[in-house]
Write a protein that holds these residues in place. Structure first.
Motif, short mmCIF file in Angstrom:
data_model
loop_
_atom_site.label_atom_id
_atom_site.label_comp_id
_atom_site.label_asym_id
_atom_site.label_seq_id
_atom_site.Cartn_x
_atom_site.Cartn_y
_atom_site.Cartn_z
N ALA A 159 0.83 -1.21 0.00
CA ALA A 159 0.00 0.00 0.00
C ALA A 159 0.87 1.26 0.00
O ALA A 159 0.60 2.21 -0.74
CB ALA A 159 -0.92 -0.01 1.23
N GLY A 160 1.93 1.24 0.80
CA GLY A 160 2.84 2.38 0.82
C GLY A 160 3.59 2.55 -0.48
O GLY A 160 3.81 3.67 -0.95
N ALA A 161 3.97 1.43 -1.09
CA ALA A 161 4.67 1.49 -2.37
C ALA A 161 3.76 2.06 -3.45
O ALA A 161 4.19 2.88 -4.29
CB ALA A 161 5.16 0.10 -2.76
N LEU A 162 2.50 1.64 -3.46
CA LEU A 162 1.54 2.18 -4.43
C LEU A 162 1.35 3.67 -4.23
O LEU A 162 1.30 4.44 -5.20
CB LEU A 162 0.20 1.45 -4.29
N CYS A 163 1.26 4.09 -2.97
CA CYS A 163 1.12 5.52 -2.67
C CYS A 163 2.31 6.31 -3.21
O CYS A 163 2.14 7.38 -3.80
CB CYS A 163 0.99 5.70 -1.16
N ALA A 164 3.52 5.77 -3.03
CA ALA A 164 4.72 6.44 -3.52
C ALA A 164 4.70 6.55 -5.04
O ALA A 164 5.08 7.59 -5.61
CB ALA A 164 5.96 5.68 -3.05
N VAL A 165 4.27 5.49 -5.72
CA VAL A 165 4.18 5.51 -7.17
C VAL A 165 3.18 6.56 -7.64
O VAL A 165 3.42 7.31 -8.59
CB VAL A 165 3.81 4.12 -7.72
N LEU A 166 2.03 6.63 -6.97
CA LEU A 166 1.01 7.61 -7.34
C LEU A 166 1.53 9.04 -7.22
O LEU A 166 1.27 9.89 -8.08
CB LEU A 166 -0.22 7.43 -6.46
N ILE A 167 2.28 9.32 -6.16
CA ILE A 167 2.83 10.66 -5.97
C ILE A 167 3.97 10.91 -6.95
O ILE A 167 4.07 11.99 -7.56
CB ILE A 167 3.33 10.84 -4.52
N GLY A 168 4.83 9.91 -7.13
CA GLY A 168 6.01 10.09 -7.99
C GLY A 168 5.69 10.25 -9.46
O GLY A 168 6.52 10.76 -10.22
N THR A 169 4.51 9.81 -9.90
CA THR A 169 4.15 9.88 -11.33
C THR A 169 3.13 10.98 -11.62
O THR A 169 2.48 10.96 -12.66
CB THR A 169 3.58 8.53 -11.81
#
Length: 408
Positions: free
Chosen positions: A384-394
């Motif tokens: 869940a945290g990794a997905l959140c990071a991807v959403l912000i980073g892209t």
């Protein structure tokens, strides 16, 4: 040039940030004070702890339901017209809790009034006014404003404990509401302004940014909404269950409590550092780094249970994220949405933030009750945290709102 612009913003806007910080602190009073009233209420009425704290659930429900409405109101009438009367109403509703008993229904009814009174104190109100005033130093201004929660977490329990000892729980509610009314409401009346609405509700400057319809159709809006829900779910789940989680990881309760205290200190540091860097670095990579920190906390707790040095690192990282994640969501929202309809658009994001506050502890509790372990929650926090990071980073580059026609 940017430094000169930032200095000018602070010269004319520091009192606004101070007033907004007081408003943020007022909006958190029920979170940090309620726990101290549990034992007096138990002793007088015999209510259970679940019954006493059940009123807080009403605030979460009202927050999720009405945050978008507050955002629309902020865009239409300005933050000041919402915050000043709303703060006074909230203080009065807090004083009204002194009338509770002996029926638990009276307690819940009074908390329903508090929940409605808290609606005008949602993050959209404070962040819109500060973001409208600050551009070059917006990140730091928002960070300092949000430190109001840190001040609240430090001072409210101490003041509440003293008032209950001196006046009893009923007198403490009256005194607490009155004290905040005397301090916060005049500060808001004197210094809290929304520069978009300074003359009878009419905007005084050209406003750039997406319209509500445009913003709701963009991928950046949806990514920020999902990221807000995920990151608050993870972090609040961590924070609420931190002491029992550290017990599960092999620490005794006293050590767990001491280590958990690190979160409060590092969260303030994380908030100020992230806010400062947002004014100087590209937002999405910095936001991505901030929201990804709980992933490393989960990994360290899973891989090194009982190791105090490793757990200290894990909690340090969690504290930095607690301070930085909220700032990241708000700051990035201002840059992508612009200020034309920021209140309306961010109202939906704020609803996601508040939903995460309610979901995080609930999910962690459910998983523990089912398995007798926090391992499932930690394993869930990693993807869940990794997905959140991807959403912000892209999220991509900030839109060039200045090139689009401005609203007046």
């Amino acid at each position: 040039m940017a430094g000169s612009s930032a200095l000018q913003e602070w010269k004319s806007g520091w009192l606004l940030v101070l007033a907004a910080g007081l408003g943020v602190s007022l909006g958190s009073i029920h979170i940090y004070a309620t726990g101290l009233f549990i034992q007096p209420l138990e002793a007088e009425f015999g209510w259970s702890r679940a019954q006493i704290t059940g009123g807080l659930s009403l605030l979460a429900v009202c927050g999720v339901l009405f945050s978008p409405v507050v955002g629309v109101a902020v865009d239409r009438w300005g933050s000041r017209r919402i915050a000043v009367p709303g703060s006074l109403f909230f203080c009065l509703s807090l004083m009204g809790l002194s009338l509770a008993g002996p029926s638990i229904l009276s307690w819940w009814l009074l908390w329903g009034v508090v929940a409605l009174a808290a609606v005008p104190l949602k993050p959209t109100v404070w962040s819109t006014a500060v973001s409208a005033k600050f551009t070059a130093s917006r990140g730091l201004a928002l960070a300092i404003m949000l430190c109001g929660t840190g001040v609240g977490s430090s001072l409210i329990p101490i003041v509440t404990h003293f008032l209950i000892g001196a006046l009893g729980w009923r007198g403490a509610y009256v005194a607490l509401g009155g004290l905040f009314a005397v301090i916060v409401v005049p500060a808001l009346w004197l210094f809290f302004v929304d520069v978009r609405h300074q003359d009878k509700g009419r905007p005084q400057q050209a406003l750039t940014g997406w319209t509500a319809r445009e913003g709701l159709r963009t991928r950046q809006f949806h990514q920020l909404w999902i990221a807000a829900l995920l990151v608050t779910t993870i972090i609040v789940g961590f924070v609420v269950h931190l002491v029992p989680m550290l017990n599960w990881a092999g620490l005794d309760r006293g050590t767990a409590v001491s280590i958990a205290g690190i979160v409060g200190v590092t969260s303030v540091a994380g908030r100020l550092i992230v806010g400062f860097l947002f004014d100087r670095q590209a937002g999405p990579p910095l936001g991505m780094a901030s929201v990804s920190l709980p992933v490393f906390t989960a990994l360290l707790l899973l891989l090194f249970p009982g190791s105090i040095p490793v757990i200290l690192v894990a909690i340090f990282l969690l504290g930095l994220s607690v301070g930085g994640e909220y700032d990241a969501i708000i700051y990035l929202s201002t840059r992508y949405f612009g200020m034309r309809n920021f209140g309306t658009l961010f109202g939906f994001v704020a609803a996601a933030l508040l939903a995460g506050v309610g979901l995080g502890p609930l999910i962690a509790s459910h998983l523990y009750d089912q398995t007798g372990s926090y391992q499932s929650f930690l394993l869930l926090a990693i993807p869940a945290g990794a997905l959140c990071a991807v959403l912000i980073g892209t999220l991509g580059r900030y839109p060039d709102h200045e090139a689009a026609p401005a609203a007046t």
